[in-house]
Scaffold this motif. Structure first.
Motif, PDB file in Angstrom:
ATOM      1  N   TYR A 127       4.750  -8.915   4.011  1.00 24.99           N
ATOM      2  CA  TYR A 127       4.228  -7.551   4.080  1.00 24.99           C
ATOM      3  C   TYR A 127       5.094  -6.734   5.012  1.00 24.99           C
ATOM      4  CZ  TYR A 127       2.356  -8.698   8.700  1.00 24.99           C
ATOM      5  OH  TYR A 127       2.235  -9.054  10.022  1.00 24.99           O
ATOM      6  N   ARG A 144       1.728  -1.495  -3.208  1.00 22.50           N
ATOM      7  CA  ARG A 144       1.363  -0.661  -2.070  1.00 22.50           C
ATOM      8  C   ARG A 144      -0.038  -1.063  -1.607  1.00 22.50           C
ATOM      9  NH1 ARG A 144       3.697   3.701  -5.199  1.00 22.50           N
ATOM     10  NH2 ARG A 144       5.946   3.387  -5.162  1.00 22.50           N
ATOM     11  N   ALA A 145      -0.257  -1.088  -0.312  1.00 21.67           N
ATOM     12  CA  ALA A 145      -1.556  -1.472   0.246  1.00 21.67           C
ATOM     13  C   ALA A 145      -2.503  -0.275   0.197  1.00 21.67           C
ATOM     14  CB  ALA A 145      -1.399  -1.985   1.674  1.00 21.67           C
ATOM     15  N   PRO A 166       3.423   3.471   3.834  1.00 20.80           N
ATOM     16  CA  PRO A 166       4.199   2.576   4.699  1.00 20.80           C
ATOM     17  C   PRO A 166       3.848   1.099   4.561  1.00 20.80           C
ATOM     18  CG  PRO A 166       2.540   3.729   5.975  1.00 20.80           C
ATOM     19  CD  PRO A 166       2.520   4.351   4.609  1.00 20.80           C
ATOM     20  N   GLU A 167       2.598   0.781   4.188  1.00 23.80           N
ATOM     21  CA  GLU A 167       2.163  -0.609   4.118  1.00 23.80           C
ATOM     22  C   GLU A 167       2.277  -1.141   2.692  1.00 23.80           C
ATOM     23  OE1 GLU A 167      -1.758  -0.909   5.766  1.00 23.80           O
ATOM     24  OE2 GLU A 167      -0.991  -0.953   7.819  1.00 23.80           O
ATOM     25  N   ARG A 168       2.961  -2.282   2.544  1.00 28.55           N
ATOM     26  CA  ARG A 168       3.211  -2.853   1.225  1.00 28.55           C
ATOM     27  C   ARG A 168       3.300  -4.374   1.319  1.00 28.55           C
ATOM     28  NH1 ARG A 168       7.292   0.918  -1.849  1.00 28.55           N
ATOM     29  NH2 ARG A 168       6.729   2.962  -1.036  1.00 28.55           N
ATOM     30  N   THR A 214      -6.617  -6.364   4.920  1.00 27.49           N
ATOM     31  CA  THR A 214      -5.474  -5.794   5.628  1.00 27.49           C
ATOM     32  C   THR A 214      -4.213  -6.162   4.862  1.00 27.49           C
ATOM     33  OG1 THR A 214      -5.083  -7.743   7.004  1.00 27.49           O
ATOM     34  CG2 THR A 214      -6.654  -6.096   7.828  1.00 27.49           C
ATOM     35  N   VAL A 215      -3.142  -5.446   5.065  1.00 27.00           N
ATOM     36  CA  VAL A 215      -1.917  -5.728   4.335  1.00 27.00           C
ATOM     37  C   VAL A 215      -1.408  -7.135   4.638  1.00 27.00           C
ATOM     38  CG1 VAL A 215      -0.393  -4.698   6.086  1.00 27.00           C
ATOM     39  CG2 VAL A 215       0.343  -4.810   3.687  1.00 27.00           C
ATOM     40  N   GLU A 216      -1.580  -7.594   5.873  1.00 26.16           N
ATOM     41  CA  GLU A 216      -1.162  -8.953   6.232  1.00 26.16           C
ATOM     42  C   GLU A 216      -1.987  -9.994   5.474  1.00 26.16           C
ATOM     43  OE1 GLU A 216      -0.544 -11.804  10.182  1.00 26.16           O
ATOM     44  OE2 GLU A 216      -1.446  -9.807  10.384  1.00 26.16           O
ATOM     45  N   THR A 218       4.981  -2.818   7.195  1.00 22.96           N
ATOM     46  CA  THR A 218       4.140  -1.703   7.643  1.00 22.96           C
ATOM     47  C   THR A 218       4.970  -0.465   7.947  1.00 22.96           C
ATOM     48  OG1 THR A 218       4.269  -2.444   9.951  1.00 22.96           O
ATOM     49  CG2 THR A 218       2.424  -3.276   8.631  1.00 22.96           C
ATOM     50  N   ASP A 219       6.268  -0.543   7.639  1.00 24.96           N
ATOM     51  CA  ASP A 219       7.186   0.537   8.014  1.00 24.96           C
ATOM     52  C   ASP A 219       8.094   0.934   6.859  1.00 24.96           C
ATOM     53  OD1 ASP A 219       8.569  -1.824   7.930  1.00 24.96           O
ATOM     54  OD2 ASP A 219       9.614  -1.561   9.835  1.00 24.96           O
ATOM     55  N   SER A 220       7.547   0.975   5.666  1.00 25.55           N
ATOM     56  CA  SER A 220       8.367   1.382   4.530  1.00 25.55           C
ATOM     57  C   SER A 220       8.943   2.774   4.768  1.00 25.55           C
ATOM     58  CB  SER A 220       7.523   1.402   3.247  1.00 25.55           C
ATOM     59  OG  SER A 220       8.207   2.071   2.210  1.00 25.55           O
TER      60      SER A 220
END
Length: 277
Positions: free
Chosen positions: A187, A86-87, A196-198, A123-125, A189-191
């Protein structure tokens, strides 16, 4: 005690299903399984690379922190990664790193420099990009093996859980991330589950592992497991379940299930309501 599984759910090629009466039985067998894979990997390659998920898995690894494994495993040869994360900050309650650190890593002598967590300040990216880069560097020097069929990293063991919707790592049903072929780490952003970010390994990386273990406990996993493992239903919903897509290219898959999770597999009848994913 490990249970026998009723027909017609015969294990597929290069796969095995183990069903247990209790959490303690499962934890005991899982520790022995991981120990054996570790010993073989260190003997053959000089290293043992393991990628984890979070959740209940960490609790089930508790036996490795006890004798005889705490004394006999070659812990300095272990390299630890996360198949998904998880981010969030490393000290966040939802961090897989935090869970693993408190429940496992702090109790065994794995070298800190061999523990590869994501950059929780990026950032998650960028975190996904950085994580893939770190893995690529280790593949170059063969600390992590490489698959001869697709040049993906070949982890010695990837240990996964499964969600009630059939997701594994952070690969969710019908998500575009399931279609990625060239990326090793991606990655989202919509889990559908928070946060949501992973970041997550892609399917080609998971399927390139020498060994994959999927652990499932609880009745809420029964429907997903029915469609992930059974060949009795081939509809589009079943085929879109990520756990069903875990099919090692040149490795072995072992399912560790408690009786509640395996209830549909152990049933005498094949009749089963559509899960409505």
């Amino acid at each position: 005690m490990e249970m026998e599984m009723a027909a017609p759910y015969e294990p597929k090629k290069n796969s095995e299903i183990r069903i247990f009466e209790s959490s303690d039985d499962m934890a005991t067998d899982l520790a022995e399984y991981i120990s054996q894979v570790s010993e073989i990997s260190v003997k053959e390659r000089g290293y043992f690379t393991i990628a984890l998920s979070g959740g209940y898995l960490v609790n089930l690894m508790r036996k490795l922190c006890e004798a005889p494994y705490s004394k006999t495993l070659d812990w300095p040869k272990w390299y630890v990664f996360w198949a998904d994360e998880r981010a969030v900050a490393k000290n966040h309650v939802e961090s897989n790193y935090k869970l693993t650190k408190e429940g496992f890593l702090s109790k065994v002598p794995i070298l800190n420099c061999h523990v590869y967590s994501i950059n929780d300040h990026a950032t998650v990216e960028d975190a996904a990009t950085d994580y893939e880069f770190a893995i690529r560097q280790l593949v170059k020097i063969r600390t992590i093996g490489v698959s001869e069929s697709n040049d993906c990293p070949k982890f010695d063991l990837i240990l996964l859980g499964i969600g009630s919707d059939g997701h594994v790592a952070s690969l969710f049903p019908k998500h575009p991330a399931l279609e990625l072929k060239d990326d090793w780490v991606t990655y989202i952003t919509d889990s559908p589950e928070p946060p949501p970010e992973r970041i997550t390994f892609t399917l080609p990386v998971i399927n390139s592992a020498s060994n994959i273990a999927i652990v499932a406990t609880g009745e809420d996993k029964a429907k997903a497991l029915h469609f992930a493992i059974s060949d009795s239903y081939e509809g589009p919903d079943a085929l879109s379940i990520p756990a069903r897509m875990v099919q090692p290219t040149d490795g072995k898959l072992v399912w560790f299930l408690d009786e509640a999770a395996a209830s549909s597999l152990m049933a005498k009848s094949n009749d089963f309501d559509h899960p409505g994913f």
